[in-house]
Design a protein around this motif. Structure first.
Motif, PDB file in Angstrom:
ATOM      1  N   PHE A 135       3.623  -2.414  29.940  1.00  0.00           N
ATOM      2  CA  PHE A 135       3.690  -1.108  29.286  1.00  0.00           C
ATOM      3  C   PHE A 135       2.336  -0.701  28.734  1.00  0.00           C
ATOM      4  O   PHE A 135       1.976  -1.058  27.611  1.00  0.00           O
ATOM      5  N   GLN A 136       1.595   0.059  29.531  1.00  0.00           N
ATOM      6  CA  GLN A 136       0.286   0.516  29.101  1.00  0.00           C
ATOM      7  C   GLN A 136       0.098   1.975  29.492  1.00  0.00           C
ATOM      8  O   GLN A 136       0.784   2.490  30.375  1.00  0.00           O
ATOM      9  N   ASP A 137      -0.848   2.611  28.832  1.00  0.00           N
ATOM     10  CA  ASP A 137      -1.177   4.006  29.121  1.00  0.00           C
ATOM     11  C   ASP A 137      -2.088   4.036  30.344  1.00  0.00           C
ATOM     12  O   ASP A 137      -3.246   3.593  30.279  1.00  0.00           O
ATOM     13  N   TYR A 190       3.497  -1.879  36.395  1.00  0.00           N
ATOM     14  CA  TYR A 190       3.055  -0.960  35.350  1.00  0.00           C
ATOM     15  C   TYR A 190       3.816   0.351  35.518  1.00  0.00           C
ATOM     16  O   TYR A 190       3.299   1.325  36.070  1.00  0.00           O
ATOM     17  N   GLY A 195       6.544   7.479  29.929  1.00  0.00           N
ATOM     18  CA  GLY A 195       5.976   8.493  29.054  1.00  0.00           C
ATOM     19  C   GLY A 195       5.668   9.803  29.724  1.00  0.00           C
ATOM     20  O   GLY A 195       5.170  10.733  29.105  1.00  0.00           O
ATOM     21  N   TYR A 238       8.329  -1.012  25.267  1.00  0.00           N
ATOM     22  CA  TYR A 238       7.895   0.089  26.121  1.00  0.00           C
ATOM     23  C   TYR A 238       6.605   0.663  25.572  1.00  0.00           C
ATOM     24  O   TYR A 238       6.123   0.267  24.514  1.00  0.00           O
ATOM     25  N   MET A 239       6.016   1.580  26.323  1.00  0.00           N
ATOM     26  CA  MET A 239       4.667   2.059  26.049  1.00  0.00           C
ATOM     27  C   MET A 239       4.548   2.627  24.636  1.00  0.00           C
ATOM     28  O   MET A 239       5.440   3.322  24.154  1.00  0.00           O
ATOM     29  N   GLY A 240       3.430   2.304  23.959  1.00  0.00           N
ATOM     30  CA  GLY A 240       3.191   2.810  22.620  1.00  0.00           C
ATOM     31  C   GLY A 240       3.660   1.878  21.525  1.00  0.00           C
ATOM     32  O   GLY A 240       3.386   2.120  20.352  1.00  0.00           O
TER      33      GLY A 240
END
Length: 721
Positions: free
Chosen positions: A333-335, A407, A411, A644-646
């Motif tokens: 989970f990355q931007d 990945y 979002g 999850y992301m964030g």
């Protein structure tokens, strides 16, 4: 829809209050009337019912008023003479003084009156001098007789905003309107109007309106082409035509045959010298066909051998970027925008500073890359699975079991399942294009086409090519140029909800399509639907079993990567439901998690997920064994990201496990059970502080966990749980 049954009037199955079934008339799909009232979509309108009638799709009237029919109401048409008003076709109207399109007054030609208005079908009409496209005035051919009783018009798209291709005749001659060009109308002398039409592309698009055909003939901008019959003709490229034996550019017959060249769809260039036209690959050169300047060669291929040394160099470049990402941004989970910025800022140093161990690489005759490491380890994957190969290489370096590291593009609305693939392809376009060409030339056509679909269509659409890219493009086999032109099938899905769209994909068996590109399209679409749905529980029941079946049956490992991404997206959505909305799906998650672990999909993270899920299902003994084994395998200082992301990264599996318990504690239970869970959370939190020292209370993830425990405590005290 209206129905009359059981002494009631129904709209979409619901009874309309006060509607009289004995006098009710169904006037259209949305309009009905009884003796006292008029109804629209089941709702009573403030409209007199006496003598109310529908005049057309656009207009209705009663004794006092003309109404415009809108989707949800009847709008009074002002400044119109009710007694003389008449509908003209479906969308136009007139009274003794004025002509209308919907509620807009038309500006008629001089000397023309409203009674001259004649509908030509759809949103087209004429007053005998000019042509109306809705309320817009369209000029007509200079030598047409618009007063002829034989005036006819055909349209080839229902677009009522932008003028589509249309054909017009006065009974003597025929014209085709081509909005693509400065001269709107071209006369097709001798054409049969009944069969006259613009020629569409083989994808069903009016991508070029320069050619027109009837049953026998072909015209280019009004010029009849000699020596060609319309039967079997198709657009070859913009302003280019083929009958499968010959090719025409405009009205000029080219010396090449269709087998000699390939149209590079969705790619173009305006350089050099502002050339404009279709790009064609001739095998040894790329040529742009300009209507004024003719054929212009933009790039010429120079033979270059691709060796195992080149393969190692290519893989080194790709793996250097991948491993930098894995080290800096642990999956899953990355931007991705942050990752992209990181790669762009470090593009010149990643290769130089890479700590990759040395390896050799060969491409086998069946399209597999065999990676030989210095310690004797051999890693093998199809060339189209370069990403999985890199994942396994990374895992070997970290002394982990081989696994696929996903990945998911969380979002965003309807993200692409292969976003990380495309990001890396963009970073190493030149190397991967060269690899695509080499794989094809080695005879591994299917592998090259799968890889080309990723490298050309999915990551490189609608590009304005520069000189460097043209010189790379010319070295590619022309047979692969069609991989630039794929058109999405899922784009045509008309469903209005994520679940309905997913059901359509499953019911249409899109995941079993003969064309791997259609399967890829369906997988990618499902990925976005899964992340965006608020009905993930139903997805587990109806959608995911098919995804898992397809995973085991899918013949192309590169597509299995993306099916794994859908499963990952499903688990993310389920965990979001649990953390954010207190809707728990752990019983449905369990078989999916076990499926992913067994097939090497995100194994470490899914083992952590498995532990949390077992606790949620009160399988505490198995959960403790699973947690202990994972902690032993990873160590106390192995960082695990949030679910999850964030979300925060947890610097130890121990902390990640407690985070999980603060989420699942909210599942249904009686008050005493909740109080017991709270006591255990307090004890485990204190144990962690003791284990890591008092300073651990200030770690961001520990503060977050403490806040969650207190929120749970407050809910119990307030009896809200």
């Amino acid at each position: 829809m209206y129905e009359i049954q059981d002494n009631s009037v129904l709209w979409n199955g619901r009874a309309i209050k006060h509607a009289d079934p004995k006098s009710f008339d169904i006037l259209s799909d949305i309009i009905g009337r009884d003796a006292a009232s008029v109804y629209m979509s089941g709702k009573k309108q403030n409209v007199g019912a006496s003598n109310f009638a529908i005049l057309s799709d656009t207009y209705a009237h009663n004794n006092e008023t003309i109404y415009q029919i809108l989707p949800t109401k009847l709008k009074i048409l002002k400044n119109v003479d009710v007694k003389s008003f008449a509908a003209v076709g479906d969308f136009f109207g007139r009274d003794d003084c004025n002509a209308f399109f919907f509620d807009k007054r038309l500006r008629l030609s001089k000397s023309k009156v409203s009674s001259d208005l004649k509908s030509l079908g759809h949103v087209y009409a004429t007053d005998g001098a000019i042509l109306f496209f809705g309320a817009e005035v369209i000029s007509v051919p200079t030598n047409i007789d618009m007063t002829s009783s034989k005036i006819q018009l055909k349209w080839f798209s229902d677009d009522d905003v932008n003028l589509p291709p249309i054909a017009l005749t006065d009974g003597i001659s025929c014209w085709v309107a081509s909005p693509h060009y400065e001269d709107l109308w071209t006369e097709c002398a001798g054409a049969d109007f009944a069969t006259l039409q613009p020629l569409v592309s083989d994808l069903g698009e009016y991508s070029s309106n320069s050619y027109a055909i009837d049953e026998e003939h072909v015209w280019f901008r009004g010029n009849l082409l000699a020596g060609i019959s319309s039967a079997g003709t198709r657009i070859f490229g913009n302003d280019m035509l083929t009958d499968e034996k010959n090719i025409w550019h405009g009205a000029t017959l080219l010396p090449e045959s269709p087998d000699d060249i390939t149209y590079i769809k969705k790619h173009f260039t305006h350089t050099p010298n502002y050339l404009d036209g279709p790009l064609l690959h001739h095998g040894d050169r790329v040529v742009l066909y300009d209507m004024e300047k003719g054929a212009q060669t933009l790039a010429t291929a120079t033979p270059q051998a691709f060796t195992n040394k080149d393969l190692v160099f290519t893989l080194n470049k790709i793996f250097a970027s991948m491993f930098a990402v894995f080290s800096t941004f642990p999956p899953p989970f990355q931007d991705l925008n942050e990752i992209r910025e990181y790669l762009d800022n470090h593009a010149n140093t990643l290769q130089a500073n890479s700590s990759l161990p040395k390896f050799t690489a060969t491409l086998s005759t069946n399209g597999n890359i065999e990676l030989a490491l210095a310690d004797g380890t051999i890693l093998t994957q199809p060339v189209s699975c370069w990403y999985t190969l890199g994942c396994h290489f990374w895992c070997h370096m970290q002394q982990f079991e081989p696994m696929f590291l996903p990945y998911p593009a969380a979002g965003t609305t309807l993200p692409d399942s292969m976003d990380m693939h495309l990001l890396l392809i963009a970073e190493h376009r030149s190397a991967l294009w060269e690899l695509v060409g080499h794989v094809f030339e080695q005879g591994c056509e299917q592998q090259s086409r799968v890889l080309a679909h990723f490298c050309f269509f999915l990551s490189y659409q609608h590009q304005d090519l520069n000189d460097e890219e043209l010189n790379e493009l010319v070295r590619l086999p022309k047979e692969l140029m069609n991989e630039f032109r794929y058109e999405s099938k899922c784009r045509d899905i008309a469903a209005t909800t994520n679940l309905a769209a997913a059901r359509t994909i499953i019911e249409a068996r899109s995941l079993y399509s003969q064309d791997f590109r259609n399967r890829m399209d369906a997988i990618n679409f499902l990925h976005g639907l899964t992340l965006d749905t608020d009905k993930i529980g139903i997805f587990f029941d109806e959608i995911i079993p098919t995804v898992m079946t397809c995973y085991d049956q899918e013949p192309f490992p590169a597509l299995r990567e993306q099916l794994g991404m859908v499963l990952e997206a499903t688990l993310i959505s389920a965990q979001v439901d649990g953390e954010a909305f207190r809707k728990f799906h752990n019983d449905k998650m369990l078989p999916v998690i076990e499926f992913c672990i067994a097939r090497g999909i995100n194994t470490i993270f899914n083992r952590a997920r498995l532990t949390e899920t077992l606790w949620a299902l009160d399988q505490n003994d198995r959960a403790e064994i699973t947690a202990s084994k994972l902690l032993k395998d990873l160590g106390d200082d192995f960082a695990l990201p949030g679910i999850y992301m964030g979300r925060l990264t947890h610097r130890s599996p121990r902390i990640w496990f407690l985070r999980g318990k603060t989420d699942i504690c909210w599942r249904d239970a009686d008050t005493e059970t909740h109080k017991d869970r709270l006591l255990k959370l307090d004890d485990e939190f204190s144990d962690l502080i003791t284990h890591y020292g008092k300073g651990a209370a200030n770690w961001p993830e520990m503060k977050d966990i403490n806040d969650k425990i207190n929120l749970y405590r407050q809910a119990i005290e307030d009896k809200k749980i």
